[in-house]
Motif scaffolding. Structure first.
Motif, PDB file in Angstrom:
ATOM      1  N   ILE A  40      -1.070  28.632  67.000  1.00  0.00           N
ATOM      2  CA  ILE A  40      -0.356  28.019  65.879  1.00  0.00           C
ATOM      3  C   ILE A  40       1.061  28.565  65.833  1.00  0.00           C
ATOM      4  N   THR A  41       1.990  27.677  65.581  1.00  0.00           N
ATOM      5  CA  THR A  41       3.409  28.002  65.597  1.00  0.00           C
ATOM      6  C   THR A  41       4.066  27.446  64.335  1.00  0.00           C
ATOM      7  N   PRO A  42       5.184  27.989  63.926  1.00  0.00           N
ATOM      8  CA  PRO A  42       5.846  27.475  62.717  1.00  0.00           C
ATOM      9  C   PRO A  42       6.559  26.136  62.938  1.00  0.00           C
ATOM     10  N   ILE A  43       6.621  25.679  64.167  1.00  0.00           N
ATOM     11  CA  ILE A  43       7.303  24.425  64.491  1.00  0.00           C
ATOM     12  C   ILE A  43       6.278  23.296  64.485  1.00  0.00           C
ATOM     13  N   GLY A  44       6.486  22.288  63.646  1.00  0.00           N
ATOM     14  CA  GLY A  44       5.573  21.144  63.621  1.00  0.00           C
ATOM     15  C   GLY A  44       4.464  21.241  62.603  1.00  0.00           C
ATOM     16  N   LEU A  45       4.613  22.117  61.633  1.00  0.00           N
ATOM     17  CA  LEU A  45       3.605  22.244  60.575  1.00  0.00           C
ATOM     18  C   LEU A  45       3.714  21.076  59.596  1.00  0.00           C
ATOM     19  N   PRO A  46       2.685  20.860  58.798  1.00  0.00           N
ATOM     20  CA  PRO A  46       2.734  19.767  57.823  1.00  0.00           C
ATOM     21  C   PRO A  46       3.950  19.873  56.892  1.00  0.00           C
ATOM     22  N   ALA A  47       4.504  18.717  56.567  1.00  0.00           N
ATOM     23  CA  ALA A  47       5.671  18.653  55.678  1.00  0.00           C
ATOM     24  C   ALA A  47       5.335  19.321  54.344  1.00  0.00           C
ATOM     25  N   GLY A  48       6.301  20.036  53.825  1.00  0.00           N
ATOM     26  CA  GLY A  48       6.138  20.670  52.524  1.00  0.00           C
ATOM     27  C   GLY A  48       5.619  22.091  52.566  1.00  0.00           C
ATOM     28  N   TRP A  49       5.100  22.535  53.701  1.00  0.00           N
ATOM     29  CA  TRP A  49       4.628  23.917  53.786  1.00  0.00           C
ATOM     30  C   TRP A  49       5.831  24.852  53.897  1.00  0.00           C
ATOM     31  N   PRO A  50       5.889  25.870  53.063  1.00  0.00           N
ATOM     32  CA  PRO A  50       6.930  26.872  53.284  1.00  0.00           C
ATOM     33  C   PRO A  50       6.610  27.670  54.551  1.00  0.00           C
ATOM     34  N   VAL A  51       7.659  28.086  55.236  1.00  0.00           N
ATOM     35  CA  VAL A  51       7.522  28.897  56.443  1.00  0.00           C
ATOM     36  C   VAL A  51       8.273  30.194  56.180  1.00  0.00           C
ATOM     37  N   PHE A  52       7.527  31.254  55.911  1.00  0.00           N
ATOM     38  CA  PHE A  52       8.120  32.555  55.640  1.00  0.00           C
ATOM     39  C   PHE A  52       8.357  33.269  56.972  1.00  0.00           C
ATOM     40  N   VAL A  53       9.596  33.637  57.226  1.00  0.00           N
ATOM     41  CA  VAL A  53       9.955  34.287  58.492  1.00  0.00           C
ATOM     42  C   VAL A  53      10.589  35.643  58.186  1.00  0.00           C
ATOM     43  N   ASP A  54      10.037  36.673  58.794  1.00  0.00           N
ATOM     44  CA  ASP A  54      10.609  38.008  58.632  1.00  0.00           C
ATOM     45  C   ASP A  54      11.980  38.050  59.302  1.00  0.00           C
ATOM     46  N   ARG A  55      12.940  38.649  58.624  1.00  0.00           N
ATOM     47  CA  ARG A  55      14.304  38.705  59.160  1.00  0.00           C
ATOM     48  C   ARG A  55      14.348  39.318  60.561  1.00  0.00           C
ATOM     49  N   ALA A  56      13.473  40.268  60.851  1.00  0.00           N
ATOM     50  CA  ALA A  56      13.465  40.904  62.175  1.00  0.00           C
ATOM     51  C   ALA A  56      13.195  39.883  63.288  1.00  0.00           C
ATOM     52  N   VAL A  57      12.434  38.831  62.992  1.00  0.00           N
ATOM     53  CA  VAL A  57      12.181  37.786  63.985  1.00  0.00           C
ATOM     54  C   VAL A  57      13.477  37.041  64.290  1.00  0.00           C
ATOM     55  N   LEU A  58      14.251  36.741  63.256  1.00  0.00           N
ATOM     56  CA  LEU A  58      15.525  36.034  63.439  1.00  0.00           C
ATOM     57  C   LEU A  58      16.518  36.850  64.237  1.00  0.00           C
ATOM     58  N   ASP A  59      16.450  38.156  64.083  1.00  0.00           N
ATOM     59  CA  ASP A  59      17.393  39.041  64.765  1.00  0.00           C
ATOM     60  C   ASP A  59      17.058  39.233  66.246  1.00  0.00           C
ATOM     61  N   ALA A  60      15.852  38.821  66.654  1.00  0.00           N
ATOM     62  CA  ALA A  60      15.451  38.980  68.056  1.00  0.00           C
ATOM     63  C   ALA A  60      16.214  37.984  68.926  1.00  0.00           C
ATOM     64  N   PRO A  61      16.843  38.456  70.006  1.00  0.00           N
ATOM     65  CA  PRO A  61      17.602  37.536  70.855  1.00  0.00           C
ATOM     66  C   PRO A  61      16.714  36.495  71.531  1.00  0.00           C
ATOM     67  N   LEU A  62      15.476  36.876  71.850  1.00  0.00           N
ATOM     68  CA  LEU A  62      14.548  35.959  72.498  1.00  0.00           C
ATOM     69  C   LEU A  62      13.135  36.329  72.070  1.00  0.00           C
ATOM     70  N   ILE A  63      12.376  35.323  71.590  1.00  0.00           N
ATOM     71  CA  ILE A  63      11.008  35.585  71.160  1.00  0.00           C
ATOM     72  C   ILE A  63      10.032  34.647  71.870  1.00  0.00           C
ATOM     73  N   VAL A  64       8.791  35.097  71.900  1.00  0.00           N
ATOM     74  CA  VAL A  64       7.683  34.320  72.458  1.00  0.00           C
ATOM     75  C   VAL A  64       6.754  33.997  71.297  1.00  0.00           C
ATOM     76  N   ILE A  65       6.494  32.692  71.084  1.00  0.00           N
ATOM     77  CA  ILE A  65       5.594  32.259  70.016  1.00  0.00           C
ATOM     78  C   ILE A  65       4.641  31.199  70.564  1.00  0.00           C
ATOM     79  N   GLY A  66       3.667  30.831  69.762  1.00  0.00           N
ATOM     80  CA  GLY A  66       2.723  29.795  70.148  1.00  0.00           C
ATOM     81  C   GLY A  66       3.405  28.451  70.321  1.00  0.00           C
ATOM     82  N   SER A  67       2.685  27.556  71.001  1.00  0.00           N
ATOM     83  CA  SER A  67       3.212  26.214  71.283  1.00  0.00           C
ATOM     84  C   SER A  67       2.323  25.121  70.706  1.00  0.00           C
TER      85      SER A  67
END
Length: 184
Positions: A125-152
């Motif tokens: 499960i990934t935060p991209i493509g979730l049902p409309a209206g769901w909030p997606v809480f993202v820790d700031r440390a994830v945003l600061d990562a130059p490159l991340i690996v997440i689910g598809s």
């Protein structure tokens, strides 16, 4: 641009291989115009869990992020959110998430419900493509990562992207301290 190398993974742009992500993820990336900026790479589905992925593909532990689906109830209404934190941390469900959802108790959504509602495979499960209206809480440390690996959305592949590109996802809320260190 979606060609990245991290550890022994080398991605190709999702736009050229939408068959390697779930239909929900492919549609969301296309709608956001990110198909060429996000990479996808095939992996052994038996190695899809975070620790196994990290070890098998020689990835730095702070380059992997986990997405969990959390729910709670308020006045009979179910409230659901996705939480994305670095794999070196755990989402602060009992405090931060509970307050953000404005519920008395927040807990992980049942596995079957998470799969059914997202249209994604469990463990991918990934935060991209979730049902409309769901909030997606993202820790700031994830945003600061130059490159991340997440689910598809599929256990047989992973997405590689700049952490900062997550701000393009509808419903994203950046939260300092959402990810709490894992107790030894």
């Amino acid at each position: 641009m979606g060609t990245f190398t991290l550890g022994s993974l080398r991605s190709v742009p999702v736009g050229g291989r939408p068959d390697l992500v779930s239909p929900e993820v492919a549609a969301a990336l296309e709608a956001l115009g990110l198909g060429e900026e996000v990479g996808v790479v095939e992996i052994d589905p038996e190695l899809s869990d975070t620790a196994a992925t990290q070890a098998a593909y020689d990835l730095p532990e702070d380059a992997l992020a986990n997405c969990v689906i959390v729910s709670g109830r308020r006045e009979g209404e179910q409230r659901i959110a996705a939480c994305l934190v670095l794999a070196t941390t755990r989402a602060d469900v009992n405090n931060t998430v509970k307050r953000r959802l404005d519920v008395r108790k927040a807990s992980f959504l049942a596995r079957e419900d998470a799969v059914t509602l997202t249209g994604m495979e469990f463990g991918a499960i990934t935060p991209i493509g979730l049902p409309a209206g769901w909030p997606v809480f993202v820790d700031r440390a994830v945003l600061d990562a130059p490159l991340i690996v997440i689910g598809s959305g599929l256990r047989r592949t992973k997405l590689l992207l700049a952490g900062s590109s997550l701000t393009s996802i509808p419903g994203v809320e950046i939260i300092d301290g959402l990810g709490q260190p894992i107790a030894p």
